[in-house]
Design an enzyme around this catalytic site. Structure first.
Site, PDB file in Angstrom:
ATOM      1  N   GLU A   1      39.769  27.151  37.502  1.00  0.00           N
ATOM      2  CA  GLU A   1      39.174  27.491  36.633  1.00  0.00           C
ATOM      3  C   GLU A   1      38.178  25.560  36.271  1.00  0.00           C
ATOM      4  O   GLU A   1      38.561  24.980  35.608  1.00  0.00           O
ATOM      5  CB  GLU A   1      39.890  27.076  35.189  1.00  0.00           C
TER       6      GLU A   1
ATOM      7  N   ASN B   1      39.709  30.979  41.257  1.00  0.00           N
ATOM      8  CA  ASN B   1      39.211  31.920  40.074  1.00  0.00           C
ATOM      9  C   ASN B   1      38.727  30.656  38.548  1.00  0.00           C
ATOM     10  O   ASN B   1      38.831  30.147  38.446  1.00  0.00           O
ATOM     11  CB  ASN B   1      40.701  32.382  39.439  1.00  0.00           C
TER      12      ASN B   1
ATOM     13  N   HIS C   1      38.250  37.309  29.780  1.00  0.00           N
ATOM     14  CA  HIS C   1      38.581  37.284  29.120  1.00  0.00           C
ATOM     15  C   HIS C   1      37.482  37.786  28.095  1.00  0.00           C
ATOM     16  O   HIS C   1      36.675  37.189  27.603  1.00  0.00           O
ATOM     17  CB  HIS C   1      39.243  36.392  28.900  1.00  0.00           C
TER      18      HIS C   1
ATOM     19  N   GLU D   1      42.298  38.689  34.477  1.00  0.00           N
ATOM     20  CA  GLU D   1      42.700  38.413  33.731  1.00  0.00           C
ATOM     21  C   GLU D   1      42.585  39.243  32.317  1.00  0.00           C
ATOM     22  O   GLU D   1      41.979  38.799  31.490  1.00  0.00           O
ATOM     23  CB  GLU D   1      43.375  37.283  33.251  1.00  0.00           C
TER      24      GLU D   1
ATOM     25  N   ASP E   1      40.942  41.002  29.421  1.00  0.00           N
ATOM     26  CA  ASP E   1      41.276  41.971  28.364  1.00  0.00           C
ATOM     27  C   ASP E   1      40.140  41.638  27.223  1.00  0.00           C
ATOM     28  O   ASP E   1      39.087  41.069  27.733  1.00  0.00           O
ATOM     29  CB  ASP E   1      42.628  41.042  27.413  1.00  0.00           C
TER      30      ASP E   1
END
Ligand code: G2I
Length: 355
Positions: A169, A210, A246, A274, A276
Site C-alpha cells: 500500500e 501489493n 477488495h 486478498e 473478497d
C-alpha cells in the site's frame, strides 16, 4: 535474458512444480479409494492445481484451533497467508524483540498440509508499532531499522515462505506516493532498498509489491505500473505485483483482466492477493448469485493471464471477515457463510479455475 525476467521465469516454473505436486498427491489419494466408486468432490486446490495456479486464503491465527475452520483451510487451499501475525506490530513489537510464534504456527500448519506460505507483509504504514512510526529516526536510522526488520524476518523464514509482500500500500488513490513514515523520512528509495534487503535475506523468495484499488486501469494502477517499470529498469529484484481486489458487488472493473495482463507483459508475476466481494446488507439470493459470477470472473481472469500465479481470498468465512468492522452496512464478502457452509461464491471460484 535480463535478471528480472529470469527471476520471473524461474518463479513461474516453480509455481507449476508446486501445483503439480499438490495435484499429484490429491490424485494419488483418490486412486487408492476402495469399494464402489464414490465421486469425490473436487476441491478448490484440485481445480487450481489443474490450471497451474495456486488458490490461497488469509488465515486467522485465532481460528486455527477450530477443527471445522482448519479442515477447510487444509483441504481447499494450496497457499496460506497470515491475516495478521506476520505484520510488523506482531513480529517486532518493540525494537529488537522478535516474536515469530504465530507465523511459525502457520508455517507448521502449511508444511503439514503441503501448502505454500505467502508472506504478508514487511513494510507497511499500518499495523506499524509507534516505536517505528513515532521513533524520531533520521533517514539513515530508519532505513537501517527497516532493513534490519526485513533481514530478520525474511531470513527466519528463508526457504519456507514462497512469496513476500515486501512493500504494501505504497500509493494514495490518486497515484501519488503515500506519505508513510518511510516515504517521509527516507524518500522513495525506501522501496528499492526494501526489495534489495529482502532479496539478500532469501534470494529464492519471490518479492512482490501489493496494493488495493489497483484492480482496474486507473490513476493508482498507472502509478504502480510506472513504479514497477522503473524498479525493473534499475535492476531492483522485484518478481511480482499483488492486486488485493477488495471488491464491491457489481463494481468489478471491466478492464480487470487487461490490467493484470499489462503487468504480466512486463515479465512479472501477478497475483490476486486478498480477494473478497462485499455486499450491502442484507444480502439476498440474487446478490449471492451475482457475487458468485464475479468471483468466477476474477478467477478466470487470472487463469487467462499467463503470468498470474494464483488467487488468494481474504478469509474463508463471513464470520471472521474484516469487512463489517471497516464498512458498516456491508458484509457477506467471503466464499463460506458464518456457519462455514459454502456459498454460491465457492462454486464461482471452482468454475473459474475450470473445475
Ligand atoms: O484491511 C484489510 C486488508 C487490506 N490489505 C492489507 C491487509 O493486511 C488488511 O488485512 C486486515 C486484516 O484482515 C484485519 O484483521 O488488516 C487489518 C488491520 O489493518 C486487520 O484488523 C486488525 C484490527 O484492526 C485490530 O484491531 C486487531 O487487533 O486486526 C488486529 C488483529 O486481530
Amino acid at each position: 535474458m535480463s535478471p528480472h525476467v529470469r527471476r520471473a521465469a524461474i518463479a513461474a516454473a516453480a509455481a507449476t512444480l508446486v501445483a503439480g505436486a499438490v495435484y499429484g498427491s490429491a490424485q494419488a489419494q483418490e486412486d487408492t479409494s476402495q469399494g464402489p466408486s464414490v465421486q469425490q468432490a473436487e476441491t478448490l486446490r484440485d481445480a487450481a492445481s489443474a490450471s497451474g495456479r495456486f488458490v490461497g486464503t488469509a488465515v486467522n491465527d485465532g481460528r486455527l484451533y477450530d477443527g471445522n475452520y482448519s479442515s477447510i483451510v487444509a483441504s481447499e487451499f494450496s497457499s496460506v497467508t497470515a491475516e495478521n501475525v506476520m505484520k510488523w506490530d506482531t513480529v517486532q513489537p518493540s525494537q529488537g524483540n522478535f516474536n515469530f510464534s504465530g507465523g511459525d504456527r502457520l508455517v507448521d500448519f502449511a508444511q503439514q498440509n503441503n501448502q505454500q506460505v505467502y508472506g504478508h507483509t514487511l513494510v507497511w504504514h499500518s499495523q506499524l508499532p509507534s516505536w517505528v512510526s513515532n521513533g524520531g529516526f533520521n533517514a539513515e536510522q530508519l532505513n537501517a531499522v527497516m532493513e534490519n526488520h526485513i533481514t530478520e524476518v525474511v531470513s527466519h523464514y528463508a526457504g519456507q515462505v514462497a512469496y513476500w509482500d515486501v512493500v504494501n500500500e505504497a500509493f494514495n488513490d490518486d497515484g501519488t506516493l503515500r506519505q508513510s513514515v518511510f516515504q517521509q523520512t527516507i524518500g522513495e528509495e525506501y522501496i528499492a532498498n526494501a526489495f534489495r534487503a529482502a532479496d539478500a535475506a532469501d534470494p529464492n523468495a519471490k518479492l512482490c509489491i501489493n496494493d488495493y484499488s489497483t484492480d482496474g486501469i486507473n490513476a493508482k494502477s498507472n502509478a504502480m505500473y510506472d513504479l514497477v517499470s522503473s524498479l525493473l529498469d534499475q535492476g531492483v529484484p522485484i518478481d511480482c505485483v499483488g492486486f488485493q481486489s477488495h471488491l464491491i458487488l457489481d463494481q468489478l472493473p471491466s478492464d480487470y483482466q487487461e490490467n493484470l495482463q499489462r503487468f504480466s507483459d512486463l515479465g512479472l508475476e501477478v497475483i490476486v492477493t486478498e480477494l473478497d466481494i462485499r455486499i450491502q446488507d442484507p444480502a439476498d439470493s440474487s446478490d449471492l448469485q451475482r457475487q458468485a459470477e464475479q468471483y468466477q470472473q476474477v478467477v478466470s481472469s487470472c487463469v487467462a493471464v499467463s503470468g498470474c500465479a494464483g488467487v488468494t481470498v481474504w478469509g474463508i468465512s463471513d464470520a471472521d471477515s474484516w469487512v463489517p468492522g471497516t464498512f458498516p452496512g456491508y458484509g457477506a464478502a467471503c466464499p463460506w457463510d458464518e456457519y462455514l457452509q459454502p456459498k454460491p461464491a465457492y462454486d464461482g471460484i471452482l468454475t473459474g479455475f475450470g473445475g
